[in-house]
Write a protein that holds these residues in place. Structure first.
Motif, mmCIF file in Angstrom:
data_model
loop_
_atom_site.group_PDB
_atom_site.id
_atom_site.type_symbol
_atom_site.label_atom_id
_atom_site.label_comp_id
_atom_site.label_asym_id
_atom_site.label_seq_id
_atom_site.Cartn_x
_atom_site.Cartn_y
_atom_site.Cartn_z
ATOM 1 N N ALA A 521 0.842 -1.197 0.000
ATOM 2 C CA ALA A 521 0.000 0.000 0.000
ATOM 3 C C ALA A 521 0.876 1.245 0.000
ATOM 4 C CB ALA A 521 -0.909 -0.003 1.219
ATOM 5 N N PRO A 539 -1.910 -4.597 1.690
ATOM 6 C CA PRO A 539 -3.278 -4.088 1.872
ATOM 7 C C PRO A 539 -4.288 -5.220 2.024
ATOM 8 C CG PRO A 539 -2.700 -4.023 -0.442
ATOM 9 C CD PRO A 539 -1.471 -4.511 0.280
ATOM 10 N N GLY A 574 -8.415 5.152 2.421
ATOM 11 C CA GLY A 574 -8.106 3.763 2.097
ATOM 12 C C GLY A 574 -9.284 2.834 2.278
ATOM 13 N N PHE A 578 -7.529 2.263 -2.448
ATOM 14 C CA PHE A 578 -6.169 2.239 -1.916
ATOM 15 C C PHE A 578 -5.188 2.141 -3.083
ATOM 16 C CE2 PHE A 578 -4.667 0.796 2.553
ATOM 17 C CZ PHE A 578 -3.784 1.856 2.591
ATOM 18 N N TYR A 592 -5.058 2.499 -8.219
ATOM 19 C CA TYR A 592 -6.065 2.407 -7.170
ATOM 20 C C TYR A 592 -6.828 1.087 -7.269
ATOM 21 C CZ TYR A 592 -5.594 7.372 -5.968
ATOM 22 O OH TYR A 592 -5.130 8.596 -5.553
#
Length: 817
Positions: A521, A539, A574, A578, A592
């Motif tokens: 991330a 993430p 987020g 994210f 993203y």
């Protein structure tokens, strides 16, 4: 918030992944290549190879359409634009193929990046054959499940649930019910609106699947309920795994969430202020070289009673490594659910009072050595402190507990369940085998494997010790909350939730199936970090969260909120999307990935309401306007930093106080900038110049920064907040008076500003080049200031009075002589 989707007239509904040809037939979606004209549902779906890539609803008008390369069976050209089928697959999985950057320009995402992110979602896409097969798999998924993975709705909303069954199944054999948390069962009726014939059927492996809609009325109470669907009398509750449609029964989560998070009356009807601090830096004469929960209780009680403070906001207290070196950053923890035992006040554990003199002497000896560090102006030594504390804590742990205390410990372990056991097991494994975990025997990498079960039994004493530490932390956190309440705080302690976890930590081990592998991330380039950011944190996988009913996320929030008055969430955007950076890419070469924000924010709202908390979102940086509007609608407060509150769409000057947001935490500065005294002196520019972080010359950067600071000071002067020839202290107090003139519900005062500290706590873009997160609280010349002295310091008391007397003037009426 609006999804990243084309308009309704350019796409079908989410369910329209099949449709009639000229004869009205049903498409076979089990084929490796979807028929022409079939459209994927989900975020960013599009209708064909000539459609435009994803465009953000906040991004303005779309660009003219262009034709994408033809997909071939062989290897994809990773340096060419993405083929339409790859774009369609990415969109279906919430992966952006273009985005609008901080300068307002549309940026296409490289094919190499798209492939890297899709592979982190277990989609092999390096050849055209792989891409077509992945498309077919995505098309099949919803039709193969009797019930959706999870359904999240707002309180009071009617909801239609789609059930997938064999087409020849008589509907009288199909039961669909909702089992509530309290055990009550509701039979669900067929919905009045059913899918059209074109939408209602699909063929999978020569079986025709039918979709039937059932209705859930809006009177279902808040909570975690269970959808149950069954056809045929033979199936008897096999478990919570969602079986294929051929099975006959499924149980899946149905979550009803609050429409918004309600603020406590003290914040909704009035305004509140409080200190913000890095707890480890706040030491007292009783500390062991680091600020601890005993110090937090003292700071909380004093600031409420003497200054009218309603909260204290602290850094994330998440657990770090149990062996040296302990990562200094509280924003790179091993887990976000459990806490760091380095914050324990050893003497406050009840068993200490009953220790024999020999054991008590061991603790006193450890404490005396560490207390000598309290006045050391150098860098904080977490490793030395933890070595001393762990020795003392082991001594306390080995002393027998009363039956009542033992029962309370066992009840805590039962409540925290598998998550606590996994964390304690990982910690015990780290003590034995060290880090990185890649050096462990391979069979220990599966937390559910037989080898881990065996070693857990072998290390039972160490596992119990680490469970006990978490219980002690839970008790001391409860004590801090009690002190805050008794002192009259309307909010209490505001805990902080970090963005993610260490890639070699406890969560990365125990929750490996929920965290993405092969990506990290970060954040795209923006005005302050023009190279982008890679935070080296795996993430959440949005698909796995949904499949698990958001249980790992729910458990984390539940633990964090238990003794909190509010929760600050770092980088709350987020929860919408994210920035994922594939391994080997620069931070700027990411994209993203969308999350179901309705579910993420909804679960957050439900857990917050149950804990009696509210939520503050750090919403700085590259944020979609619709995201801020959505957060406001759901009752989540934003964050406003004085130095950044400018009219960027107008003349660029500082916003007038009345233009600030009301639902926000307003502060002068943040931990990524120097305390206000240092910022006013431009020390952040000098520091970045010394560290080689400036993208312009020092003279250019200093001139721009000085002009922006002068704009703020001129505004203070025009408002009558600064006299002629103001001192540094005058400026600091005037800036905080300005905050009280805004409508912001919460005012945050950095404790470092109160004591006149000038040093940056964290300098983004550095690691060992600067002592990030390792500086003790100090005065303007760098000398440590203890909590004992801080509470009587004239500068501190002056700032406290300045802020509180503005917010609560009736509490500061001078008695008549």
């Amino acid at each position: 918030m609006t999804d990243q989707r084309p308009s309704r007239d350019s796409r079908t509904s989410q369910e329209s992944i099949v449709g009639p040809d000229d004869e009205g037939s049903v498409y076979d979606i089990s084929a490796p290549t979807p028929p022409a004209g079939i459209r994927l549902g989900g975020i960013g779906a599009r209708t064909g190879p000539d459609d435009q890539p994803d465009s953000d609803p906040d991004a303005g008008p779309a660009r003219p359409a262009y034709r994408r390369p033809v997909l071939v069976d062989g290897d994809l050209d990773l340096d060419a634009p993405a083929p339409a089928e790859l774009v369609e697959l990415a969109s279906a999985l919430g992966v952006a193929t273009e985005f609008r950057d901080w300068q307002g320009e549309m940026v296409p995402v490289a094919t190499r990046t798209i492939c890297g992110v899709l592979e982190a979602l277990d989609m092999p896409v390096r050849t055209g054959v792989h891409v077509r097969a992945a498309l077919a798999e995505v098309l099949r998924r919803p039709w193969e499940k009797l019930l959706p993975d999870v359904t999240v709705v707002r309180e009071g909303d009617k909801t239609v649930v789609a059930v997938h069954v064999d087409a020849d199944l008589p509907l009288h054999r199909l039961e669909v019910k909702l089992r509530l948390e309290d055990g009550a069962v509701l039979a669900l009726p067929l919905a009045a609106e059913q899918p059209t014939p074109e939408q209602a059927r699909a063929i999978i492996d020569k079986r025709t699947i039918r979709k039937v809609n059932y209705l859930v009325l809006g009177d279902v109470p808040l909570g975690y309920h269970t959808l149950w669907a069954r056809y045929g009398p033979q199936a008897r509750h096999p478990g919570s795994e969602n079986p294929a449609v051929g099975s006959g029964e499924a149980l899946r989560p149905f979550i009803v969430t609050p429409r918004r998070i309600e603020l406590p009356p003290s914040v909704a009807e009035s305004r509140a202020w409080g200190f913000m601090t890095q707890l480890y830096s706040v030491r007292s004469s009783r500390s062991w070289g680091l600020g601890d929960l005993g110090d937090l209780a003292e700071l909380t009680g004093w600031s409420a009673r003497s200054g009218g403070a309603d909260f204290v906001l602290v850094n994330p207290l998440h657990a770090a490594e149990p062996v040296a070196p302990m990562t200094p950053s509280p924003y790179l923890p091993t887990t976000r659910r459990f806490f760091n035992p380095v914050y324990l006040r050893v003497e406050d554990i009840p068993e200490v009072a009953y220790l024999p003199s020999t054991e008590r002497a061991i603790i006193e000896w450890q404490a005396e050595a560490m207390r000598e560090l309290n006045t050391d102006p150098g860098e904080l030594d977490r490793d030395a402190v933890w070595e001393a504390k762990s020795t003392a804590l082991q001594t306390v742990f080995e002393f027998p507990r009363s039956r009542e205390r033992q029962a309370a410990f066992e009840a805590y372990c039962t409540r925290e369940g598998q998550g606590l056991e996994d964390f304690a097991t990982w910690t015990a494994l780290v003590e034995r085998y060290g880090l990185p975990a890649a050096d462990w025997p391979g069979h220990f990498r599966d937390p559910r494997g037989e080898a881990v079960a065996q070693v857990r039994a072998e290390l039972a004493d160490r596992v119990e010790f680490h469970c006990w530490l978490q219980w002690c932390l839970d008790q001391q956190l409860a004590r801090v909350a009690e002190v805050a309440q008794d002192a009259g705080m309307s909010v209490g302690v505001v805990h902080d939730l970090a963005v993610g976890v260490h890639p070699d930590g406890a969560d990365a081990w125990a929750l490996a199936d929920v965290l993405a592998v092969g990506v990290s991330a970060g954040a795209p380039p923006d005005a302050f970090n023009q190279q982008g950011q890679d935070w080296s944190q795996p993430p959440w996988r949005p698909d796995r969260l949904a499949e698990l009913g958001y249980e790992p996320y729910r458990a984390m929030l539940r633990t964090l909120l238990r003794h909190a008055g509010a929760l600050r969430i770092d980088h709350i955007i987020g929860l919408f999307r994210f920035w994922w950076v594939p391994e080997g890419n620069s931070p700027a070469d990411g994209t993203y990935v969308r999350y179901d924000h309705e579910a993420m924010i909804g679960v957050l709202a439900l857990e917050a309401q149950r804990a009696g908390c509210f939520v503050i979102g750090e919403d700085l940086g590259n944020v979609e306007p619709s995201a801020r509007a959505y957060l406001k609608e759901r009752g989540v407060l934003g964050t406003s930093i004085l130095w950044f509150e400018r009219d960027y769409e107008g003349d660029g000057k500082p916003l007038a106080p009345e233009q600030w947001r009301e639902l926000a935490l307003a502060t002068v500065t943040t931990h990524d900038l120097p305390p206000t005294a240092g910022y006013l002196a431009g020390e952040h520019i000098e520091l970045r110049e010394r560290l080689g972080l400036l993208t312009r010359t020092y003279e250019q950067e200093a001139a721009v920064d000085a002009a922006e600071r002068q704009d703020v000071l001129d505004q203070l002067t025009s408002l009558g907040l600064l006299k002629v020839g103001p001192t540094e202290r005058d400026k600091v107090e005037a800036l905080h008076v300005f905050l009280t003139m805004t409508p912001a519900r919460l005012i945050g005062v950095q404790l470092a500003d109160a004591v006149g500290d000038r040093r940056t706590m964290n300098q983004p873009g550095t690691s060992d080049e600067y002592p990030n997160w390792r500086l003790p609280l100090a005065d303007g010349v760098g000398q440590p200031i203890l909590l004992d002295d801080l509470m009587d310091a004239p500068r501190v008391l002056g700032l406290v009075r300045t802020v509180d007397s503005r917010l609560h003037p009736n509490d500061w009426i001078e008695p008549e002589e």
